[in-house]
Design a protein around this motif. Structure first.
Motif, PDB file in Angstrom:
ATOM      1  N   HIS A   1       0.861  -1.053  -0.022  1.00 42.62           N
ATOM      2  CA  HIS A   1       0.089  -0.039  -0.198  1.00 42.62           C
ATOM      3  C   HIS A   1       0.958   1.347   0.048  1.00 42.62           C
ATOM      4  O   HIS A   1       2.039   1.317   0.671  1.00 42.62           O
ATOM      5  N   SER A   2       0.349   2.286  -0.581  1.00 43.41           N
ATOM      6  CA  SER A   2       1.174   3.407  -0.686  1.00 43.41           C
ATOM      7  C   SER A   2       0.605   4.342   0.335  1.00 43.41           C
ATOM      8  O   SER A   2      -0.678   4.517  -0.071  1.00 43.41           O
ATOM      9  N   GLU A   3       1.344   4.873   1.207  1.00 42.68           N
ATOM     10  CA  GLU A   3       0.570   5.905   2.015  1.00 42.68           C
ATOM     11  C   GLU A   3       1.479   7.166   2.139  1.00 42.68           C
ATOM     12  O   GLU A   3       2.723   7.392   1.924  1.00 42.68           O
ATOM     13  N   PRO A   4       0.809   8.594   2.180  1.00 44.34           N
ATOM     14  CA  PRO A   4       1.624   9.589   2.086  1.00 44.34           C
ATOM     15  C   PRO A   4       2.458   9.799   3.522  1.00 44.34           C
ATOM     16  O   PRO A   4       2.150   9.241   4.466  1.00 44.34           O
ATOM     17  N   ASN A   5       3.793  10.409   3.410  1.00 44.06           N
ATOM     18  CA  ASN A   5       4.636  10.707   4.335  1.00 44.06           C
ATOM     19  C   ASN A   5       4.027  11.971   5.316  1.00 44.06           C
ATOM     20  O   ASN A   5       3.188  12.598   4.859  1.00 44.06           O
ATOM     21  N   LEU A   6       4.382  11.514   6.510  1.00 44.03           N
ATOM     22  CA  LEU A   6       3.897  12.450   7.416  1.00 44.03           C
ATOM     23  C   LEU A   6       3.928  13.909   7.257  1.00 44.03           C
ATOM     24  O   LEU A   6       3.200  15.056   7.562  1.00 44.03           O
ATOM     25  N   ASN A   7       5.079  14.249   6.527  1.00 42.52           N
ATOM     26  CA  ASN A   7       5.422  15.630   6.191  1.00 42.52           C
ATOM     27  C   ASN A   7       4.802  16.298   4.815  1.00 42.52           C
ATOM     28  O   ASN A   7       4.728  17.370   4.676  1.00 42.52           O
ATOM     29  N   GLY A   8       3.919  15.485   4.177  1.00 40.78           N
ATOM     30  CA  GLY A   8       3.166  15.766   3.285  1.00 40.78           C
ATOM     31  C   GLY A   8       3.798  15.770   1.770  1.00 40.78           C
ATOM     32  O   GLY A   8       3.035  16.010   0.956  1.00 40.78           O
ATOM     33  N   LYS A   9       5.057  15.333   1.780  1.00 39.16           N
ATOM     34  CA  LYS A   9       5.697  15.247   0.735  1.00 39.16           C
ATOM     35  C   LYS A   9       6.193  14.030   0.336  1.00 39.16           C
ATOM     36  O   LYS A   9       6.934  13.165   1.040  1.00 39.16           O
ATOM     37  N   GLY A  10       5.550  13.305  -0.954  1.00 35.25           N
ATOM     38  CA  GLY A  10       6.035  12.112  -1.135  1.00 35.25           C
ATOM     39  C   GLY A  10       5.097  10.858  -0.474  1.00 35.25           C
ATOM     40  O   GLY A  10       4.164  11.226   0.310  1.00 35.25           O
ATOM     41  N   SER A  11       5.645   9.653  -0.766  1.00 36.70           N
ATOM     42  CA  SER A  11       4.744   8.646  -0.026  1.00 36.70           C
ATOM     43  C   SER A  11       5.648   7.381   0.302  1.00 36.70           C
ATOM     44  O   SER A  11       7.017   7.636  -0.182  1.00 36.70           O
ATOM     45  N   HIS A  12       5.310   6.375   0.910  1.00 38.33           N
ATOM     46  CA  HIS A  12       6.176   5.455   1.422  1.00 38.33           C
ATOM     47  C   HIS A  12       5.199   4.144   1.242  1.00 38.33           C
ATOM     48  O   HIS A  12       4.237   4.089   1.448  1.00 38.33           O
ATOM     49  N   ALA A  13       5.973   3.057   1.307  1.00 34.67           N
ATOM     50  CA  ALA A  13       4.987   1.372   1.195  1.00 34.67           C
ATOM     51  C   ALA A  13       4.909   1.176   2.553  1.00 34.67           C
ATOM     52  O   ALA A  13       5.734   1.354   3.516  1.00 34.67           O
ATOM     53  N   ARG A  14       3.770   0.566   2.578  1.00 30.11           N
ATOM     54  CA  ARG A  14       3.234  -0.263   3.772  1.00 30.11           C
ATOM     55  C   ARG A  14       2.855  -1.570   3.225  1.00 30.11           C
ATOM     56  O   ARG A  14       2.109  -1.797   2.336  1.00 30.11           O
ATOM     57  N   TYR A  15       3.659  -2.538   3.949  1.00 35.29           N
ATOM     58  CA  TYR A  15       3.102  -4.110   3.430  1.00 35.29           C
ATOM     59  C   TYR A  15       2.398  -4.645   4.593  1.00 35.29           C
ATOM     60  O   TYR A  15       2.346  -4.356   5.627  1.00 35.29           O
ATOM     61  N   GLU A  16       1.397  -5.493   3.726  1.00 29.83           N
ATOM     62  CA  GLU A  16       0.443  -6.395   4.367  1.00 29.83           C
ATOM     63  C   GLU A  16       0.191  -7.792   3.875  1.00 29.83           C
ATOM     64  O   GLU A  16       0.412  -7.838   2.617  1.00 29.83           O
ATOM     65  N   LEU A  17       0.245  -8.756   4.626  1.00 29.37           N
ATOM     66  CA  LEU A  17      -0.157  -9.954   4.577  1.00 29.37           C
ATOM     67  C   LEU A  17      -1.628 -10.283   4.091  1.00 29.37           C
ATOM     68  O   LEU A  17      -2.360  -9.937   4.819  1.00 29.37           O
ATOM     69  N   LYS A  18      -1.709 -10.513   2.750  1.00 30.20           N
ATOM     70  CA  LYS A  18      -3.089 -10.691   2.166  1.00 30.20           C
ATOM     71  C   LYS A  18      -3.859 -11.997   2.874  1.00 30.20           C
ATOM     72  O   LYS A  18      -3.459 -12.825   2.741  1.00 30.20           O
ATOM     73  N   GLU A  19      -5.050 -11.682   3.491  1.00 29.25           N
ATOM     74  CA  GLU A  19      -6.028 -12.717   3.877  1.00 29.25           C
ATOM     75  C   GLU A  19      -5.268 -13.792   4.682  1.00 29.25           C
ATOM     76  O   GLU A  19      -5.518 -15.164   4.534  1.00 29.25           O
ATOM     77  N   TRP A  20      -4.249 -13.491   5.700  1.00 23.38           N
ATOM     78  CA  TRP A  20      -3.740 -14.237   6.680  1.00 23.38           C
ATOM     79  C   TRP A  20      -4.891 -14.998   7.663  1.00 23.38           C
ATOM     80  O   TRP A  20      -5.525 -14.135   8.225  1.00 23.38           O
TER      81      TRP A  20
END
Length: 71
Positions: A50-69
């Motif tokens: 998942h791509s989520e915005p950085n806290l400073n409002g500039k750019g984004s970073h990845a967040r990983y999740e295991l699907k349907e575990w």
């Protein structure tokens, strides 16, 4: 990168939690999370990014999740 990082990251994801690079550094001293995720995917774990915005409002970073575990 160690197999220990892979085990810790996988256990974290299997607990229904998500993980970002900053969290991986703080929790597991893991500075190459994307490489760990790639190895886990190569081992046939269904991990989504998942791509989520950085806290400073500039750019984004990845967040990983295991699907349907299910434990």
């Amino acid at each position: 990168m160690s197999e220990n990082h892979q085990a810790k990251v996988l256990a974290h994801l299997k607990n229904g939690k998500t993980l970002s690079q900053a969290e991986a550094i703080n929790l597991f001293d893991c500075y190459r999370l994307s490489a760990v995720i790639k190895r886990l995917r190569n081992a046939r774990h269904d991990i989504v990014t998942h791509s989520e915005p950085n806290l400073n409002g500039k750019g984004s970073h990845a967040r990983y999740e295991l699907k349907e575990w299910q434990a």
